[in-house]
Motif scaffolding. Structure first.
Motif, PDB file in Angstrom:
ATOM      1  N   THR A 277      50.073  44.628  73.473  1.00 58.98           N
ATOM      2  CA  THR A 277      48.753  45.184  73.222  1.00 58.98           C
ATOM      3  C   THR A 277      48.462  44.906  71.753  1.00 58.98           C
ATOM      4  N   VAL A 278      47.493  44.029  71.517  1.00 61.22           N
ATOM      5  CA  VAL A 278      47.205  43.569  70.165  1.00 61.22           C
ATOM      6  C   VAL A 278      45.967  44.280  69.627  1.00 61.22           C
ATOM      7  N   THR A 279      46.091  44.826  68.432  1.00 63.04           N
ATOM      8  CA  THR A 279      44.968  45.464  67.753  1.00 63.04           C
ATOM      9  C   THR A 279      44.753  44.738  66.437  1.00 63.04           C
ATOM     10  N   THR A 280      43.519  44.251  66.249  1.00 62.26           N
ATOM     11  CA  THR A 280      43.179  43.557  65.009  1.00 62.26           C
ATOM     12  C   THR A 280      41.941  44.204  64.405  1.00 62.26           C
ATOM     13  N   LYS A 281      41.760  43.949  63.140  1.00 63.25           N
ATOM     14  CA  LYS A 281      40.513  44.311  62.478  1.00 63.25           C
ATOM     15  C   LYS A 281      40.307  43.351  61.325  1.00 63.25           C
ATOM     16  N   PRO A 282      39.061  43.203  60.887  1.00 62.87           N
ATOM     17  CA  PRO A 282      38.799  42.241  59.810  1.00 62.87           C
ATOM     18  C   PRO A 282      39.374  42.697  58.472  1.00 62.87           C
ATOM     19  N   VAL A 283      39.863  41.729  57.723  1.00 64.19           N
ATOM     20  CA  VAL A 283      40.315  41.979  56.361  1.00 64.19           C
ATOM     21  C   VAL A 283      39.088  42.304  55.518  1.00 64.19           C
ATOM     22  N   LYS A 284      39.226  43.276  54.648  1.00 65.53           N
ATOM     23  CA  LYS A 284      38.139  43.608  53.722  1.00 65.53           C
ATOM     24  C   LYS A 284      38.447  42.968  52.380  1.00 65.53           C
ATOM     25  N   ARG A 285      37.418  42.362  51.802  1.00 66.18           N
ATOM     26  CA  ARG A 285      37.561  41.752  50.475  1.00 66.18           C
ATOM     27  C   ARG A 285      36.876  42.648  49.452  1.00 66.18           C
ATOM     28  N   TYR A 286      37.499  42.766  48.283  1.00 70.93           N
ATOM     29  CA  TYR A 286      36.909  43.540  47.204  1.00 70.93           C
ATOM     30  C   TYR A 286      37.335  42.947  45.870  1.00 70.93           C
ATOM     31  N   VAL A 287      36.629  43.335  44.826  1.00 72.90           N
ATOM     32  CA  VAL A 287      36.946  42.869  43.479  1.00 72.90           C
ATOM     33  C   VAL A 287      37.564  44.042  42.721  1.00 72.90           C
ATOM     34  N   ASP A 288      38.763  43.819  42.145  1.00 73.43           N
ATOM     35  CA  ASP A 288      39.441  44.900  41.425  1.00 73.43           C
ATOM     36  C   ASP A 288      38.866  45.058  40.014  1.00 73.43           C
ATOM     37  N   ALA A 289      39.389  45.994  39.274  1.00 75.56           N
ATOM     38  CA  ALA A 289      38.880  46.313  37.934  1.00 75.56           C
ATOM     39  C   ALA A 289      38.995  45.131  36.964  1.00 75.56           C
TER      40      ALA A 289
ATOM     41  N   GLY B 176      38.455  42.067  37.863  1.00 80.69           N
ATOM     42  CA  GLY B 176      37.578  41.009  38.354  1.00 80.69           C
ATOM     43  C   GLY B 176      38.223  40.058  39.333  1.00 80.69           C
ATOM     44  N   HIS B 177      39.429  40.365  39.803  1.00 82.01           N
ATOM     45  CA  HIS B 177      40.118  39.521  40.781  1.00 82.01           C
ATOM     46  C   HIS B 177      39.702  39.916  42.196  1.00 82.01           C
ATOM     47  N   THR B 178      39.495  38.914  43.044  1.00 84.34           N
ATOM     48  CA  THR B 178      39.188  39.182  44.445  1.00 84.34           C
ATOM     49  C   THR B 178      40.486  39.525  45.161  1.00 84.34           C
ATOM     50  N   ARG B 179      40.486  40.636  45.847  1.00 84.54           N
ATOM     51  CA  ARG B 179      41.657  41.113  46.595  1.00 84.54           C
ATOM     52  C   ARG B 179      41.271  41.304  48.065  1.00 84.54           C
ATOM     53  N   THR B 180      42.301  41.365  48.910  1.00 86.87           N
ATOM     54  CA  THR B 180      42.061  41.642  50.332  1.00 86.87           C
ATOM     55  C   THR B 180      42.821  42.894  50.726  1.00 86.87           C
ATOM     56  N   LYS B 181      42.285  43.576  51.735  1.00 84.73           N
ATOM     57  CA  LYS B 181      42.912  44.793  52.235  1.00 84.73           C
ATOM     58  C   LYS B 181      42.782  44.795  53.756  1.00 84.73           C
ATOM     59  N   GLY B 182      43.872  45.116  54.427  1.00 85.75           N
ATOM     60  CA  GLY B 182      43.847  45.132  55.884  1.00 85.75           C
ATOM     61  C   GLY B 182      44.833  46.135  56.449  1.00 85.75           C
ATOM     62  N   ASN B 183      44.731  47.353  56.031  1.00 84.36           N
ATOM     63  CA  ASN B 183      45.660  48.407  56.429  1.00 84.36           C
ATOM     64  C   ASN B 183      45.411  48.843  57.873  1.00 84.36           C
ATOM     65  N   MET B 184      46.470  48.915  58.676  1.00 81.80           N
ATOM     66  CA  MET B 184      46.367  49.298  60.088  1.00 81.80           C
ATOM     67  C   MET B 184      47.022  50.656  60.367  1.00 81.80           C
TER      68      MET B 184
END
Length: 194
Positions: free
Chosen positions: A75-87, A89-97
């Protein structure tokens, strides 16, 4: 030793966390062998796999694995990675399940005797405690035999049993395939624990 061969069991696999542990041990997983090996420990009721995926890319290196798992009883559960810019100015990704894992585990717990959680995330300590209060034994699968260790000490202490991935990999690993540099970077980016 008590025979638990009739136990109803379930696997809860935090994909990003398991990927990090396997990578730290320099092994590749064979999920068919993994499922078969744990099926020998009792009656496998369900095997869950959770991962975040990068959307909008022409090719997702995790897609073939997700499709294979979905077609082969997981049973596979996925969700989209969220992109954000840290303090800085680096682009980071987050995908906590974590929430998805917690909800599914709590819902299925009344129908299980044993849970195997593939994660080293210390945030799951309280979840394990809640599941144990329902009479379900919880084993955590991760590793302390990497640098740094891939499991939080509080999670390991809360679990009824700890299975070091390094000690059981011979049962469900496969030869490590060489990766092209771009694919390795993409997998590292999408399967990195948050």
């Amino acid at each position: 030793m008590t025979d638990h061969s009739g136990d109803r069991i379930a696997l809860f696999i935090d994909g990003a966390n398991l990927y990090s542990a396997a990578r730290a041990l320099n092994v590749d997983l064979d999920f068919r062998k993994l499922s078969d090996w744990f099926s020998q420990k009792g009656r496998l009721v369900r095997a869950y796999y959770y991962t975040a995926m990068v959307e909008g890319e022409e090719f997702s290196p995790i897609r073939p694995l997700v499709d294979w798992l979905d077609y082969n009883g997981f049973t596979v559960t996925t969700k989209p990675v969220k992109r954000y810019v840290d303090a800085q100015g680096h682009t980071r990704t987050k995908g906590n399940m974590d929430v998805e894992i917690a909800v599914d585990m709590l819902e299925l717990a009344p129908h299980l005797d044993q849970i195997y959680l593939f994660s080293g995330d210390g945030d799951f300590r309280r979840l394990i405690q809640a599941v144990q209060s329902k009479g379900v034994r919880v084993s955590v699968v991760s590793t302390v035999k990497s640098q740094p260790p891939q499991i939080a000490d509080e999670l390991r202490r809360q679990a009824d049993a700890f299975i070091d991935l390094n000690d059981v990999m011979t049962h469900f690993s496969k030869p490590k395939a060489p990766m092209k540099d771009g694919l390795a970077r993409t997998l590292e980016r999408t399967e990195r624990p948050s």
